[in-house]
Motif scaffolding. Structure first.
Motif, PDB file in Angstrom:
ATOM      1  N   ILE A  44      98.293  -1.716  -4.122  1.00  0.00           N
ATOM      2  CA  ILE A  44      98.066  -0.825  -2.988  1.00  0.00           C
ATOM      3  C   ILE A  44      96.714  -0.138  -3.118  1.00  0.00           C
ATOM      4  O   ILE A  44      95.967  -0.007  -2.146  1.00  0.00           O
ATOM      5  N   TYR A  45      96.351   0.286  -4.323  1.00  0.00           N
ATOM      6  CA  TYR A  45      95.056   0.922  -4.531  1.00  0.00           C
ATOM      7  C   TYR A  45      93.923  -0.036  -4.180  1.00  0.00           C
ATOM      8  O   TYR A  45      92.945   0.348  -3.533  1.00  0.00           O
ATOM      9  N   ARG A  46      94.061  -1.293  -4.579  1.00  0.00           N
ATOM     10  CA  ARG A  46      93.016  -2.275  -4.285  1.00  0.00           C
ATOM     11  C   ARG A  46      92.882  -2.539  -2.795  1.00  0.00           C
ATOM     12  O   ARG A  46      91.790  -2.812  -2.310  1.00  0.00           O
ATOM     13  N   VAL A  47      93.986  -2.481  -2.072  1.00  0.00           N
ATOM     14  CA  VAL A  47      93.924  -2.691  -0.628  1.00  0.00           C
ATOM     15  C   VAL A  47      93.257  -1.496   0.051  1.00  0.00           C
ATOM     16  O   VAL A  47      92.413  -1.645   0.927  1.00  0.00           O
ATOM     17  N   GLU A  48      93.629  -0.292  -0.374  1.00  0.00           N
ATOM     18  CA  GLU A  48      93.090   0.910   0.256  1.00  0.00           C
ATOM     19  C   GLU A  48      91.656   1.209  -0.165  1.00  0.00           C
ATOM     20  O   GLU A  48      90.891   1.816   0.568  1.00  0.00           O
ATOM     21  N   HIS A  49      91.277   0.794  -1.368  1.00  0.00           N
ATOM     22  CA  HIS A  49      89.933   1.059  -1.897  1.00  0.00           C
ATOM     23  C   HIS A  49      89.364  -0.243  -2.466  1.00  0.00           C
ATOM     24  O   HIS A  49      89.310  -0.424  -3.679  1.00  0.00           O
ATOM     25  N   PRO A  50      88.915  -1.155  -1.610  1.00  0.00           N
ATOM     26  CA  PRO A  50      88.485  -2.469  -2.097  1.00  0.00           C
ATOM     27  C   PRO A  50      87.287  -2.437  -3.041  1.00  0.00           C
ATOM     28  O   PRO A  50      87.206  -3.236  -3.954  1.00  0.00           O
ATOM     29  N   GLU A  51      86.370  -1.509  -2.831  1.00  0.00           N
ATOM     30  CA  GLU A  51      85.196  -1.445  -3.708  1.00  0.00           C
ATOM     31  C   GLU A  51      84.941   0.005  -4.091  1.00  0.00           C
ATOM     32  O   GLU A  51      84.839   0.876  -3.238  1.00  0.00           O
ATOM     33  N   ALA A  52      84.863   0.238  -5.362  1.00  0.00           N
ATOM     34  CA  ALA A  52      84.517   1.568  -5.836  1.00  0.00           C
ATOM     35  C   ALA A  52      83.001   1.629  -5.991  1.00  0.00           C
ATOM     36  O   ALA A  52      82.385   0.771  -6.607  1.00  0.00           O
ATOM     37  N   ALA A  53      82.400   2.616  -5.412  1.00  0.00           N
ATOM     38  CA  ALA A  53      80.938   2.743  -5.459  1.00  0.00           C
ATOM     39  C   ALA A  53      80.505   3.459  -6.734  1.00  0.00           C
ATOM     40  O   ALA A  53      81.022   4.507  -7.075  1.00  0.00           O
ATOM     41  N   LEU A  54      79.587   2.843  -7.438  1.00  0.00           N
ATOM     42  CA  LEU A  54      79.001   3.462  -8.627  1.00  0.00           C
ATOM     43  C   LEU A  54      77.532   3.737  -8.321  1.00  0.00           C
ATOM     44  O   LEU A  54      76.629   3.182  -8.923  1.00  0.00           O
ATOM     45  N   ASP A  55      77.292   4.602  -7.377  1.00  0.00           N
ATOM     46  CA  ASP A  55      75.926   4.895  -6.976  1.00  0.00           C
ATOM     47  C   ASP A  55      75.466   6.225  -7.586  1.00  0.00           C
ATOM     48  O   ASP A  55      75.200   7.183  -6.899  1.00  0.00           O
ATOM     49  N   VAL A  56      75.391   6.238  -8.897  1.00  0.00           N
ATOM     50  CA  VAL A  56      74.996   7.422  -9.645  1.00  0.00           C
ATOM     51  C   VAL A  56      73.580   7.210 -10.156  1.00  0.00           C
ATOM     52  O   VAL A  56      73.223   6.118 -10.587  1.00  0.00           O
ATOM     53  N   ASP A  57      72.775   8.245 -10.124  1.00  0.00           N
ATOM     54  CA  ASP A  57      71.417   8.162 -10.651  1.00  0.00           C
ATOM     55  C   ASP A  57      71.473   8.302 -12.170  1.00  0.00           C
ATOM     56  O   ASP A  57      71.734   9.385 -12.694  1.00  0.00           O
ATOM     57  N   PRO A  58      71.257   7.219 -12.921  1.00  0.00           N
ATOM     58  CA  PRO A  58      71.355   7.270 -14.379  1.00  0.00           C
ATOM     59  C   PRO A  58      70.352   8.229 -15.021  1.00  0.00           C
ATOM     60  O   PRO A  58      70.594   8.723 -16.124  1.00  0.00           O
ATOM     61  N   ALA A  59      69.260   8.519 -14.351  1.00  0.00           N
ATOM     62  CA  ALA A  59      68.265   9.424 -14.930  1.00  0.00           C
ATOM     63  C   ALA A  59      68.813  10.842 -15.078  1.00  0.00           C
ATOM     64  O   ALA A  59      68.336  11.607 -15.910  1.00  0.00           O
ATOM     65  N   GLN A  60      69.823  11.191 -14.294  1.00  0.00           N
ATOM     66  CA  GLN A  60      70.383  12.537 -14.328  1.00  0.00           C
ATOM     67  C   GLN A  60      71.544  12.675 -15.325  1.00  0.00           C
ATOM     68  O   GLN A  60      72.089  13.758 -15.473  1.00  0.00           O
ATOM     69  N   LEU A  61      71.911  11.579 -16.011  1.00  0.00           N
ATOM     70  CA  LEU A  61      73.066  11.598 -16.904  1.00  0.00           C
ATOM     71  C   LEU A  61      72.664  11.780 -18.354  1.00  0.00           C
ATOM     72  O   LEU A  61      71.552  11.455 -18.770  1.00  0.00           O
ATOM     73  N   ALA A  62      73.617  12.265 -19.134  1.00  0.00           N
ATOM     74  CA  ALA A  62      73.424  12.357 -20.582  1.00  0.00           C
ATOM     75  C   ALA A  62      73.475  10.953 -21.182  1.00  0.00           C
ATOM     76  O   ALA A  62      73.951  10.003 -20.540  1.00  0.00           O
ATOM     77  N   ASP A  63      73.009  10.801 -22.439  1.00  0.00           N
ATOM     78  CA  ASP A  63      72.942   9.479 -23.062  1.00  0.00           C
ATOM     79  C   ASP A  63      74.311   8.808 -23.155  1.00  0.00           C
ATOM     80  O   ASP A  63      74.457   7.628 -22.869  1.00  0.00           O
TER      81      ASP A  63
END
Length: 77
Positions: A44-63
């Motif tokens: 059900i989760y896959r049907v309701e949310h087919p693609e999870a977006a990973l649009d995070v700016d890596p420059a703003q993250l810790a190592d």
């Protein structure tokens, strides 16, 4: 999951949502069988949310977060 399976599952979910007694019976059955409950929730989760977006700016993250994000992206590919 194929497009046909997604469409069928959406149709079935809509039908079950309109019948509260049927929904209650299915939920009670699924709770009694843990592997079935897990599998249905995943589908059900896959049907309701087919693609999870990973649009995070890596420059703003810790190592450590950058490494974790890289692992998640490599698994998604």
């Amino acid at each position: 999951m194929t497009k046909v399976a997604r469409t069928l599952l959406r149709y079935l979910l809509g039908g079950v949502a309109r019948r509260p007694r049927l929904k209650r019976a299915m939920v009670d059955l699924a709770y009694r069988i843990p592997w079935l409950d897990t599998r249905l929730r995943d589908m059900i989760y896959r049907v309701e949310h087919p693609e999870a977006a990973l649009d995070v700016d890596p420059a703003q993250l810790a190592d450590g977060s950058k490494r974790c994000l890289a692992r998640m992206r490599s698994r998604a590919s």
